[in-house]
Enzyme design. Structure first.
Site, PDB file in Angstrom:
ATOM      1  N   ALA A  87      42.133  48.168  31.933  1.00 53.99           N
ATOM      2  CA  ALA A  87      41.340  49.082  31.119  1.00 53.99           C
ATOM      3  C   ALA A  87      39.999  49.274  31.812  1.00 53.99           C
ATOM      4  O   ALA A  87      39.559  48.407  32.581  1.00 53.99           O
ATOM      5  CB  ALA A  87      41.150  48.503  29.726  1.00 53.99           C
ATOM      6  N   GLU A 136      49.860  45.418  31.221  1.00 52.36           N
ATOM      7  CA  GLU A 136      50.345  45.562  29.839  1.00 52.36           C
ATOM      8  C   GLU A 136      51.155  46.845  29.658  1.00 52.36           C
ATOM      9  O   GLU A 136      52.168  46.851  28.954  1.00 52.36           O
ATOM     10  CB  GLU A 136      49.160  45.485  28.870  1.00 52.36           C
ATOM     11  CG  GLU A 136      48.524  44.100  28.928  1.00 52.36           C
ATOM     12  CD  GLU A 136      47.296  43.959  28.052  1.00 52.36           C
ATOM     13  OE1 GLU A 136      46.197  44.293  28.530  1.00 52.36           O
ATOM     14  OE2 GLU A 136      47.439  43.532  26.904  1.00 52.36           O
ATOM     15  N   GLY A 179      45.224  45.767  31.426  1.00 50.78           N
ATOM     16  CA  GLY A 179      45.941  46.851  30.756  1.00 50.78           C
ATOM     17  C   GLY A 179      47.011  47.495  31.629  1.00 50.78           C
ATOM     18  O   GLY A 179      48.001  48.023  31.113  1.00 50.78           O
ATOM     19  N   GLU A 216      41.905  39.192  31.573  1.00 49.69           N
ATOM     20  CA  GLU A 216      40.918  39.566  30.548  1.00 49.69           C
ATOM     21  C   GLU A 216      40.048  38.397  30.081  1.00 49.69           C
ATOM     22  O   GLU A 216      38.865  38.576  29.785  1.00 49.69           O
ATOM     23  CB  GLU A 216      41.628  40.171  29.317  1.00 49.69           C
ATOM     24  CG  GLU A 216      42.140  41.591  29.540  1.00 49.69           C
ATOM     25  CD  GLU A 216      43.614  41.680  29.905  1.00 49.69           C
ATOM     26  OE1 GLU A 216      44.134  40.709  30.522  1.00 49.69           O
ATOM     27  OE2 GLU A 216      44.236  42.699  29.582  1.00 49.69           O
TER      28      GLU A 216
HETATM   29  C1  HXC Z   1      36.546  49.988  35.844  1.00 48.90           C
HETATM   30  C2  HXC Z   1      37.250  49.445  37.960  1.00 48.90           C
HETATM   31  C3  HXC Z   1      38.237  48.572  37.443  1.00 48.90           C
HETATM   32  C4  HXC Z   1      38.330  48.448  36.021  1.00 48.90           C
HETATM   33  C5  HXC Z   1      38.358  48.535  39.588  1.00 48.90           C
HETATM   34  N1  HXC Z   1      37.361  49.386  39.292  1.00 48.90           N
HETATM   35  N2  HXC Z   1      38.901  48.023  38.473  1.00 48.90           N
HETATM   36  N3  HXC Z   1      36.415  50.138  37.182  1.00 48.90           N
HETATM   37  N4  HXC Z   1      37.458  49.170  35.282  1.00 48.90           N
HETATM   38  N5  HXC Z   1      39.245  47.686  35.434  1.00 48.90           N
HETATM   39  C6  HXC Z   1      36.534  50.152  40.213  1.00 48.90           C
HETATM   40  C7  HXC Z   1      35.482  49.277  40.863  1.00 48.90           C
HETATM   41  O1  HXC Z   1      34.363  49.111  40.017  1.00 48.90           O
HETATM   42  C8  HXC Z   1      35.156  50.094  42.105  1.00 48.90           C
HETATM   43  O2  HXC Z   1      34.315  51.153  41.734  1.00 48.90           O
HETATM   44  C9  HXC Z   1      36.504  50.702  42.472  1.00 48.90           C
HETATM   45  O3  HXC Z   1      37.314  50.647  41.294  1.00 48.90           O
HETATM   46  C10 HXC Z   1      37.208  49.921  43.570  1.00 48.90           C
HETATM   47  O4  HXC Z   1      37.276  48.564  43.149  1.00 48.90           O
HETATM   48  P1  HXC Z   1      36.817  47.360  44.092  1.00 48.90           P
HETATM   49  O5  HXC Z   1      36.580  46.195  43.214  1.00 48.90           O
HETATM   50  O6  HXC Z   1      35.694  47.782  44.965  1.00 48.90           O
HETATM   51  O7  HXC Z   1      38.127  47.177  44.983  1.00 48.90           O
HETATM   52  P2  HXC Z   1      38.686  45.834  45.643  1.00 48.90           P
HETATM   53  O8  HXC Z   1      37.556  45.059  46.277  1.00 48.90           O
HETATM   54  O9  HXC Z   1      39.824  46.287  46.484  1.00 48.90           O
HETATM   55  O10 HXC Z   1      39.205  44.949  44.439  1.00 48.90           O
HETATM   56  C11 HXC Z   1      40.333  45.369  43.686  1.00 48.90           C
HETATM   57  C12 HXC Z   1      40.446  44.545  42.377  1.00 48.90           C
HETATM   58  C13 HXC Z   1      39.104  44.611  41.613  1.00 48.90           C
HETATM   59  C14 HXC Z   1      40.811  43.110  42.687  1.00 48.90           C
HETATM   60  C15 HXC Z   1      41.580  45.197  41.581  1.00 48.90           C
HETATM   61  O11 HXC Z   1      38.708  45.990  41.493  1.00 48.90           O
HETATM   62  C16 HXC Z   1      39.187  44.042  40.216  1.00 48.90           C
HETATM   63  O12 HXC Z   1      39.212  42.835  40.064  1.00 48.90           O
HETATM   64  N6  HXC Z   1      39.180  44.907  39.209  1.00 48.90           N
HETATM   65  C17 HXC Z   1      39.106  44.524  37.812  1.00 48.90           C
HETATM   66  C18 HXC Z   1      40.402  43.924  37.378  1.00 48.90           C
HETATM   67  C19 HXC Z   1      40.345  43.501  35.906  1.00 48.90           C
HETATM   68  O13 HXC Z   1      39.588  42.623  35.549  1.00 48.90           O
HETATM   69  N7  HXC Z   1      41.152  44.139  35.079  1.00 48.90           N
HETATM   70  C20 HXC Z   1      41.205  43.880  33.665  1.00 48.90           C
HETATM   71  C21 HXC Z   1      40.324  44.804  32.957  1.00 48.90           C
HETATM   72  S1  HXC Z   1      40.220  44.429  31.246  1.00 48.90           S
HETATM   73  P3  HXC Z   1      32.942  51.437  42.552  1.00 48.90           P
HETATM   74  O14 HXC Z   1      32.328  52.551  41.790  1.00 48.90           O
HETATM   75  O15 HXC Z   1      32.180  50.170  42.553  1.00 48.90           O
HETATM   76  O16 HXC Z   1      33.446  51.821  43.914  1.00 48.90           O
HETATM   77  C22 HXC Z   1      41.603  45.065  30.604  1.00 48.90           C
HETATM   78  C23 HXC Z   1      41.714  44.932  29.108  1.00 48.90           C
HETATM   79  C24 HXC Z   1      43.042  45.375  28.607  1.00 48.90           C
HETATM   80  O17 HXC Z   1      42.451  45.573  31.236  1.00 48.90           O
HETATM   81  C25 HXC Z   1      43.113  45.106  27.142  1.00 48.90           C
HETATM   82  C26 HXC Z   1      42.481  46.122  26.387  1.00 48.90           C
HETATM   83  C27 HXC Z   1      43.153  47.413  26.587  1.00 48.90           C
END
Ligand code: HXC
Length: 257
Positions: free
Chosen positions: A65, A111, A108, A131
């Site tokens: 998400a 999910e 998400g 999460e």
């Molecule tokens: C918003 C995101 C994002 C996310 C990545 N980006 N994941 N933006 N929400 N979930 C954005 C980053 O901010 C970045 O933007 C761009 O995408 C590229 O990501 P990087 O981190 O620079 O890439 P990389 O170094 O290759 O790392 C990839 C990654 C990392 C390991 C996937 O992005 C990551 O850990 N993302 C978050 C994963 C996460 O925690 N997901 C769960 C979310 S909570 P910029 O602008 O900086 O270039 C969730 C809740 C669900 O899902 C339940 C409720 C629905």
């Protein structure tokens, strides 16, 4: 309809929804989820579509998400706006859903993959429910569907540590049904989707409904439902066609009725 966050395509009887926010690794913002739901609804109601596929890019199915969008939310706001209620729509889809997962399927993203009926992973796929490390819990069905898919202790391990697993481990846990080489993932997923699409649609729907019931019903109720559903099959022209075709040593031609 012009979509900004997804691509929509039709290949034969398969409707394909591709998450398309490359700048954010397909992070699932509210607009994307609404667009996906609209596309799902159109495919669900289009008689020419028998199977729906969800996919992303090679680098990311979806990285979760959108964290930017939800970071300032309060609990009261989440309740008032029924945050995540649009994440439930996929559960009402009666046609088979195939997820083709390449790259990151996190939070998400994982999910939504789990909400599909068949999950095919590329060798480069990475799954996690991270999460808890962000100060929330999985809220797109992950706590329930992951535990049902892989068992309680493995789900607890993934959810409480947030660790990322690769495609091979996901296959061994039963989180995905098949793994394909990354380069041929779409080809293989489409082959699976086409095979399902060649079935009689009411039969595919009945099979999906019966198997999904295992997630929601006690065994005795599920067995009752299965019995009711197999009875309905005998009124289908396609059942006669399927069995006659077998006896006549030819391929069946199903009409969806
Ligand atoms: C918003 C995101 C994002 C996310 C990545 N980006 N994941 N933006 N929400 N979930 C954005 C980053 O901010 C970045 O933007 C761009 O995408 C590229 O990501 P990087 O981190 O620079 O890439 P990389 O170094 O290759 O790392 C990839 C990654 C990392 C390991 C996937 O992005 C990551 O850990 N993302 C978050 C994963 C996460 O925690 N997901 C769960 C979310 S909570 P910029 O602008 O900086 O270039 C969730 C809740 C669900 O899902 C339940 C409720 C629905």
């Amino acid at each position: 309809m012009i979509y900004e966050n997804i691509l929509v395509d039709v290949k034969s009887h398969v409707g394909i929804i591709t998450f398309n926010r490359p700048q954010a690794l397909n992070a699932l913002n509210n607009q994307l989820v609404d667009e996906m739901n609209l596309a799902l609804q159109q495919f669900e109601t289009d008689d020419a579509i028998h199977v729906i596929m969800l996919t992303g890019s090679e680098k990311a199915f979806a990285a979760g998400a959108d964290i930017r969008e939800m970071k300032d939310k309060t609990s009261a706001q989440a309740q008032a706006e029924s945050f995540l209620s649009n994440w439930d729509y996929i559960n009402s889809i009666t046609k088979p859903l195939v997820a083709a997962v390449s790259g990151f399927a996190l939070g998400g993203g994982c999910e939504f993959a789990l909400a599909c009926d068949v999950i095919i992973a590329g060798e480069n796929a990475k799954f996690a429910l991270p999460e808890t490390g962000l100060g929330i819990i999985p809220g797109g069905g992950g706590t329930q569907r992951l535990a049902r898919a892989v068992g309680k202790v493995r789900a607890m391990d993934m959810i409480l540590t947030g660790r990322m697993i690769d495609a091979a481990e996901a296959l061994s846990l039963g989180l995905v049904s098949r793994v394909a080489p990354t380069a041929t993932l779409m080809q293989e997923a489409l082959a699976v989707a086409n095979k399902i699409a060649a079935l009689s649609l009411p039969v595919a729907r009945a099979a999906k409904r019966a198997v999904k019931a295992t997630q929601e019903m006690p065994l005795s109720e599920g067995l009752k439902l299965e019995r009711e559903l197999i009875y309905t099959c005998f009124d289908l022209e396609d059942q006669k066609e399927g069995m006659n075709a077998f006896l006549e040593k030819r391929k069946p031609v199903f009409k969806g009725r």
